[in-house]
Design an enzyme around this catalytic site. Sequence first.
Site, mmCIF file in Angstrom:
data_model
loop_
_atom_site.group_PDB
_atom_site.id
_atom_site.type_symbol
_atom_site.label_atom_id
_atom_site.label_comp_id
_atom_site.label_asym_id
_atom_site.label_seq_id
_atom_site.Cartn_x
_atom_site.Cartn_y
_atom_site.Cartn_z
ATOM 1 C CB SER A 146 3.010 -2.666 6.231
ATOM 2 O OG SER A 146 2.739 -1.951 5.258
ATOM 3 C CG ASP A 222 6.892 -5.465 -0.044
ATOM 4 O OD1 ASP A 222 5.914 -4.867 -0.566
ATOM 5 O OD2 ASP A 222 7.001 -5.523 1.307
ATOM 6 C CG HIS A 254 3.691 -5.601 2.102
ATOM 7 N ND1 HIS A 254 4.658 -4.972 2.348
ATOM 8 C CD2 HIS A 254 2.444 -5.491 2.598
ATOM 9 C CE1 HIS A 254 4.358 -4.088 3.230
ATOM 10 N NE2 HIS A 254 2.823 -4.005 3.426
#
Length: 276
Positions: A146, A222, A254
Amino acid sequence: MQTLSENRCFGGTQGVYSHAATTTNCDMTFGLFLPEEAQDGPVPILWYLSGLTCTHENAMTKAGAQQWAAEQGIALCFPDTSPRGEGVADDEAYDLGKGAGFYVNATQDPWARHFQMWDYVAEELPALLAENFAIDMDRQAITGHSMGGHGALTLAMSLPGRFRSVSAFSPICNPTGADWGRKQLTAYLGDDETTWARHDASLLMAETGFDGPVLVDTGTSDQFLDLLKPETLAAAAAKRRQQIQFRMQPGYDHSYFFVSSFMEDHVAFHAEALYA
């Protein structure tokens, strides 16, 4: 440097250490896994940069990386994601301030005094590891998740020759064009958007690319895809004809369930480059 803990792990040692950092003007904590081979001499290292709200601990305990790093004889470093402590600027929002350093050197108040995360990860922490541990700094690779995927990609493309390979799990690919990025880059770097470009993986890919192999995994489920903008990185890599494996993994989200599912692939990918 202070040793906070050391635990036997897959034949090696998972340590947690703190030190007074000059770049961030505060005490910083990091995790370091050393495989058994480090007892006999320097080993290559894989850096893992974590995402928003994380500390050094999240990936260290959830990603399952040590097992695969031990098999390959590779060290793992888990830096923190921001400065911390009393007197360090913060924000009520989860995506700014502590836990959200975005791996940049802030130039704006109140962030500039402590939020120098680029220099910390690129210069100060590597120098500390080289001085104190059996690590071969000529064989480095980098990955992240991320916000940390954003950091891994931008560091790798901005420091040619430093890393032999780079990978990312669901990285923020186009921070200059998304709410995960514009808000933070404005706060840390100011309103001049020309200063933001060196922290945008898609723009860097279009301009310079990376002098080695790249692996990117993102889940098709995600929940933050509109903020991550993986299509911008894929388009830039295709136009540049960059050596890259760009994978959209069906049904994954995610979370660290996703990261741990593909960690073996990523460690093996980096091992191939580190031992080439």
